[in-house]
Design an enzyme around this catalytic site. Structure first.
Site, short mmCIF file in Angstrom:
data_model
loop_
_atom_site.label_atom_id
_atom_site.label_comp_id
_atom_site.label_asym_id
_atom_site.label_seq_id
_atom_site.Cartn_x
_atom_site.Cartn_y
_atom_site.Cartn_z
N LYS A 148 0.78 -1.30 0.11
CA LYS A 148 -0.09 -0.03 0.03
C LYS A 148 0.74 1.20 0.03
O LYS A 148 1.63 1.36 0.92
CB LYS A 148 -1.03 -0.12 1.09
CG LYS A 148 -1.54 1.33 1.52
CD LYS A 148 -2.69 1.38 2.61
CE LYS A 148 -2.97 2.70 2.97
NZ LYS A 148 -3.79 2.88 4.11
N GLY A 200 -8.34 8.53 9.79
CA GLY A 200 -8.85 8.68 11.16
C GLY A 200 -9.93 9.50 11.54
O GLY A 200 -10.27 9.94 12.79
N GLY A 241 -11.57 7.31 6.29
CA GLY A 241 -12.75 8.14 6.57
C GLY A 241 -14.11 7.60 7.14
O GLY A 241 -14.91 8.19 7.69
N ASN A 282 -9.36 1.40 9.45
CA ASN A 282 -8.49 1.08 10.52
C ASN A 282 -9.23 1.55 12.04
O ASN A 282 -9.70 0.96 12.82
CB ASN A 282 -7.10 1.45 10.59
CG ASN A 282 -6.34 0.93 11.87
OD1 ASN A 282 -6.67 0.61 12.83
ND2 ASN A 282 -4.90 1.05 11.68
#
EC number: 2.8.1.10
Lengths: 260, 70
Positions: free
Chosen positions: A100, A161, A188, A209
């Site tokens: 990534k 986040g 998001g 996450n």
């Protein structure tokens, strides 16, 4: 139809999850198991020289034999740093080429630096990496990343986040409609309905996450996200009814009413 | 081999009394057998080369692991 294929490999789950911000590795693992995710992101950092080297490591809790590990370049602000980080990651993961890429542009909003991202993507693709790339929700630059050879393009839904959800569904639709590689919303998402909306728009997957790790009950939220992703995907495939703004259409028969 | 005064490891200067290889360094730091990756002066040192790669004074090393991230 129900599988997500990235760089020729098929995955049953369309939910990709991070491993940051958990209380401990046990919680990390429990949340990943509840999410059903098969692709799991990790960061690459210096070892703490002088500290106890015998501490358990993340990859003991989330072993590459059981998960597809997706090393990221979080914290990199230049193409060069991102490329170096992923070369180290490939060595760390025994030559595993999937990665990534994210090149950040601003520490306060973590928005991607797209010129550096494009530059790093070119180098990495030439070096044989299979690049999944975090990027702005800009249809033109998403197409550029696809043309460079990235195996998945991952526009943000809102800031990393932030939990602000899908702030620009119309851009995502433009990106999805033009894409020949999987489009995965990265960043998001705040709660399960956000994941569902992303999937209903036609995204191929969602990477998250914080929405799981910072829920009051991360394991339960991981389960909710799994269901949200599945519901959104099925709704997308089913094809929603047309919106009718100016005429109601009763669900029950209009004839045979008593007293008529 | 000459004595080896100083290496820079993960940004910190470290002195070692005797010459050593990448494999020897990893051993001394306690990371033998652990899943780590090593970069020396900007180039990856593959695991297969750890034992054969002698370090020289002034070498800059990065030694990394996987940690939680999104």
């Amino acid at each position: 139809m129900h599988q997500l294929t990235i760089a020729g490999k098929a995955y049953r789950s369309r939910l990709l999850v991070g491993t940051g911000k958990y209380k401990d590795f046990a919680e990390t693992r429990a949340a990943i198991d509840a999410s059903g995710a098969e692709i799991v992101t990790v960061a690459v950092r210096r070892v703490n020289i002088g500290q106890d080297a015998s501490q358990p490591s993340l990859l003991d809790a989330v072993p590459p034999s059981q998960f597809t590990i997706l090393p990221n370049t979080a914290g990199c602000y230049t193409a060069d740093d991102a490329v170096r980080t992923l070369r180290l990651a490939r060595e760390l993961l025994d030559g595993h080429p999937l990665c990534k890429l994210e090149v950040l542009g601003d520490p306060t909003n973590l928005f991607p630096n797209m010129p550096e991202t494009l530059k790093a993507a070119e180098t990495l693709v030439k070096e044989g990496f299979e690049v999944m790339v975090y990027c702005a929700d800009d249809p033109i630059q998403c197409k550029m990343l696809e043309e460079i050879g990235c195996v998945a393009v991952m526009p943000l839904a809102s800031l990393i986040g932030s939990g602000m959800g899908i702030v620009n569904p119309w851009n995502l639709r433009l990106i999805i409609d033009n894409a020949k590689v999987p489009i995965i919303v990265d960043a998001g998402v705040g709660t399960a309905s956000d994941a569902t909306i992303a999937m209903e728009l036609g995204c191929d997957g969602v990477l998250m996450n914080t929405a799981i790790a910072h829920a009051k009950d991360p394991v339960l939220m991981a389960s909710a996200m799994k269901k949200g992703i599945e519901a959104g995907r099925e709704a997308f495939l089913a094809g929603r009814m047309a919106r009718k703004y100016y005429s109601a259409d009763p669900s029950s028969p209009t004839t045979g009413l008593i007293g008529s | 081999m000459p004595a080896m005064p100083e290496l820079k490891i993960n940004g910190e200067s470290r002195h070692f009394p005797d010459p050593l290889t990448v494999a020897g360094l990893i051993e001394q730091l306690g990371y033998a057998g652990k899943r780590i990756a090593v970069e020396r002066n900007g180039e990856i040192v593959p695991k297969s080369q750890h034992a054969a790669t002698a370090l020289v004074a002034g070498d800059q090393l990065e030694i990394v692991v996987a940690v939680g991230g999104g």
